[in-house]
Write a protein that holds these residues in place. Sequence first.
Motif, PDB file in Angstrom:
ATOM      1  N   PRO A 163       0.807  -1.230   0.000  1.00  0.00           N
ATOM      2  CA  PRO A 163       0.000   0.000   0.000  1.00  0.00           C
ATOM      3  C   PRO A 163       0.842   1.284   0.000  1.00  0.00           C
ATOM      4  N   VAL A 164       0.556   2.158  -0.955  1.00  0.00           N
ATOM      5  CA  VAL A 164       1.283   3.428  -1.067  1.00  0.00           C
ATOM      6  C   VAL A 164       1.173   4.201   0.251  1.00  0.00           C
ATOM      7  N   VAL A 165      -0.060   4.331   0.744  1.00  0.00           N
ATOM      8  CA  VAL A 165      -0.287   4.995   2.039  1.00  0.00           C
ATOM      9  C   VAL A 165      -1.046   4.056   2.965  1.00  0.00           C
ATOM     10  N   GLN A 166      -1.203   4.500   4.215  1.00  0.00           N
ATOM     11  CA  GLN A 166      -1.738   3.596   5.222  1.00  0.00           C
ATOM     12  C   GLN A 166      -3.276   3.548   5.283  1.00  0.00           C
ATOM     13  N   THR A 167      -3.919   4.661   4.929  1.00  0.00           N
ATOM     14  CA  THR A 167      -5.386   4.705   5.084  1.00  0.00           C
ATOM     15  C   THR A 167      -6.091   4.776   3.728  1.00  0.00           C
ATOM     16  N   GLY A 168      -7.395   4.536   3.764  1.00  0.00           N
ATOM     17  CA  GLY A 168      -8.212   4.743   2.558  1.00  0.00           C
ATOM     18  C   GLY A 168      -8.391   3.510   1.688  1.00  0.00           C
ATOM     19  N   PHE A 169      -8.052   2.349   2.212  1.00  0.00           N
ATOM     20  CA  PHE A 169      -8.199   1.130   1.407  1.00  0.00           C
ATOM     21  C   PHE A 169      -9.396   0.269   1.828  1.00  0.00           C
ATOM     22  N   ASP A 170     -10.129   0.726   2.874  1.00  0.00           N
ATOM     23  CA  ASP A 170     -11.195  -0.109   3.446  1.00  0.00           C
ATOM     24  C   ASP A 170     -12.211  -0.589   2.398  1.00  0.00           C
ATOM     25  N   THR A 171     -12.691   0.365   1.572  1.00  0.00           N
ATOM     26  CA  THR A 171     -13.747   0.006   0.617  1.00  0.00           C
ATOM     27  C   THR A 171     -13.271  -1.051  -0.369  1.00  0.00           C
ATOM     28  N   VAL A 172     -12.096  -0.822  -0.960  1.00  0.00           N
ATOM     29  CA  VAL A 172     -11.635  -1.766  -1.988  1.00  0.00           C
ATOM     30  C   VAL A 172     -11.279  -3.122  -1.362  1.00  0.00           C
ATOM     31  N   THR A 205       2.200  -6.771   1.277  1.00  0.00           N
ATOM     32  CA  THR A 205       3.645  -6.945   1.348  1.00  0.00           C
ATOM     33  C   THR A 205       4.277  -5.592   1.648  1.00  0.00           C
ATOM     34  N   ASP A 206       5.348  -5.624   2.398  1.00  0.00           N
ATOM     35  CA  ASP A 206       6.176  -4.458   2.699  1.00  0.00           C
ATOM     36  C   ASP A 206       5.507  -3.436   3.620  1.00  0.00           C
ATOM     37  N   ARG A 207       4.394  -2.819   3.205  1.00  0.00           N
ATOM     38  CA  ARG A 207       3.765  -1.761   4.009  1.00  0.00           C
ATOM     39  C   ARG A 207       2.419  -2.196   4.576  1.00  0.00           C
ATOM     40  N   ALA A 208       2.132  -1.714   5.772  1.00  0.00           N
ATOM     41  CA  ALA A 208       0.876  -2.071   6.433  1.00  0.00           C
ATOM     42  C   ALA A 208      -0.238  -1.100   6.047  1.00  0.00           C
ATOM     43  N   ASN A 241      21.560  19.490  16.234  1.00  0.00           N
ATOM     44  CA  ASN A 241      20.437  19.873  15.366  1.00  0.00           C
ATOM     45  C   ASN A 241      20.267  18.851  14.249  1.00  0.00           C
ATOM     46  N   ILE A 242      19.091  18.243  14.235  1.00  0.00           N
ATOM     47  CA  ILE A 242      18.814  17.181  13.256  1.00  0.00           C
ATOM     48  C   ILE A 242      17.821  17.694  12.218  1.00  0.00           C
ATOM     49  N   VAL A 243      18.076  17.397  10.941  1.00  0.00           N
ATOM     50  CA  VAL A 243      17.025  17.622   9.938  1.00  0.00           C
ATOM     51  C   VAL A 243      16.566  16.254   9.449  1.00  0.00           C
ATOM     52  N   GLU A 244      15.257  16.157   9.247  1.00  0.00           N
ATOM     53  CA  GLU A 244      14.675  14.855   8.886  1.00  0.00           C
ATOM     54  C   GLU A 244      14.094  14.900   7.476  1.00  0.00           C
ATOM     55  N   LEU A 245      14.493  13.926   6.665  1.00  0.00           N
ATOM     56  CA  LEU A 245      13.899  13.776   5.329  1.00  0.00           C
ATOM     57  C   LEU A 245      12.891  12.640   5.439  1.00  0.00           C
ATOM     58  N   GLN A 246      11.628  13.007   5.373  1.00  0.00           N
ATOM     59  CA  GLN A 246      10.583  12.000   5.555  1.00  0.00           C
ATOM     60  C   GLN A 246      10.244  11.299   4.247  1.00  0.00           C
ATOM     61  N   GLY A 247       9.787  10.062   4.373  1.00  0.00           N
ATOM     62  CA  GLY A 247       9.297   9.330   3.198  1.00  0.00           C
ATOM     63  C   GLY A 247       7.942   9.869   2.769  1.00  0.00           C
ATOM     64  N   THR A 248       7.281   9.140   1.891  1.00  0.00           N
ATOM     65  CA  THR A 248       5.973   9.540   1.369  1.00  0.00           C
ATOM     66  C   THR A 248       4.981   9.830   2.499  1.00  0.00           C
ATOM     67  N   VAL A 249       4.351  10.991   2.438  1.00  0.00           N
ATOM     68  CA  VAL A 249       3.393  11.398   3.473  1.00  0.00           C
ATOM     69  C   VAL A 249       2.274  10.356   3.587  1.00  0.00           C
ATOM     70  N   GLY A 250       2.026   9.897   4.803  1.00  0.00           N
ATOM     71  CA  GLY A 250       0.935   8.953   5.038  1.00  0.00           C
ATOM     72  C   GLY A 250       1.322   7.495   4.814  1.00  0.00           C
ATOM     73  N   SER A 251       2.572   7.240   4.388  1.00  0.00           N
ATOM     74  CA  SER A 251       2.972   5.839   4.182  1.00  0.00           C
ATOM     75  C   SER A 251       3.428   5.248   5.508  1.00  0.00           C
ATOM     76  N   ALA A 252       3.253   3.945   5.646  1.00  0.00           N
ATOM     77  CA  ALA A 252       3.637   3.274   6.894  1.00  0.00           C
ATOM     78  C   ALA A 252       5.119   3.504   7.238  1.00  0.00           C
ATOM     79  N   PRO A 253       6.065   3.357   6.284  1.00  0.00           N
ATOM     80  CA  PRO A 253       7.460   3.550   6.686  1.00  0.00           C
ATOM     81  C   PRO A 253       7.771   4.982   7.124  1.00  0.00           C
TER      82      PRO A 253
END
Length: 333
Positions: A108-117, A131-134, A172-184
């Motif tokens: 799953p690209v992102v974590q939410t919004g798959f209930d209907t399908v 696989t891979d993402r929850a 001082n830490i800067v964070e590069l986040q992965g895809t918004v809303g994805s499990a990782p």
Amino acid sequence: MKKFKKLFTALISTATTISLMTGCAAGNNQQASSGSSGGKDGKIVVGFSQVGAESEWRTANTKSVKESAEKDPQIELKFSDAQQKQENQIKAIRSFIAQKVDVIAFSPVVQTGFDTVLQEAKTAGIPVILTDRAVDADPSLYKTMIGSDFVEEGKKAAQWMLDNVKTDKPVNIVELQGTVGSAPAIDRKAGFEEIIKDHTNYKIIKSQTGDFTRTKGKEVMEAFLKSNGKNINVVYSHNDDMAIGAIQAIEEYGLTPGKDIKIISVDGVKGAFEAMMAGKLNASIECNPLLGEQLMQAIKDVKAGKELPKWIKTEEGIFDTTNAAKEFPNRQY
Ligand code: GYE
């Protein structure tokens, strides 16, 4: 998408022709309608919807799934690339349902919004394997999830930093986040923050998504350097590709990656090993993309009616500049 629709229409009409032909030859064959298309020679037909081709990790994961399916005489794979868009993924899953595949697997690209399908697949009687993402959905809507513990990876990254960037001064830490809303992205952030919360001199001063790609990782790092420049001590990147993009941005800015700014990322792909051996990346937390064989096994188990654990976890390690050269020849991705 047009292309996909055309292909889909072609597949459906071919399938219809084949089933009509089979129908003719078999006469009144009672077994013909089992509710599933059934593959050639009785193979299990699997529809697999992949996230995209955003990173080295993903390329290795796709290769692993395709090669494991090709090697397995019981599996027939239908592969679809969602190009990092949830809407494409939902369309692909719906087309797999329409094609009456035997099993649907997707990352799953992102974590939410798959209930209907997912409910639609369940109603059609097609089991789903993640696989891979929850996903954040009712667990009865899928059979199992094969993949890593991303919270643990975030914790390991933070712990590596505490052990190797030891100081009482502000970090001082800067964070590069992965895809918004994805499990990782969600979990790697949460795990990292959990470990640093009791160490008040370590602070995330900027955090933004680079969508798991080199290009965006570089762009975001350029912006961080513009606003905070020499005050940045550590980059925490949710994957190696964004870290490699950040390394380029740091070099172009005139600082030395790995020294002036320490860089920690996740995945452990070959590109990260090369960067570690060059001293530009300090550490990479392993996330194993070689899930193909486990996926094929899970598919066969599900079809055989076996109960699977809800989460089949991947084992993984930690690499840094001290062991990268020794490990490099053993790396498979
Ligand atoms: O870390 C990143 C990829 O979901 C674990 O997706 C995967 C992540 C991986 O794009 O490189």
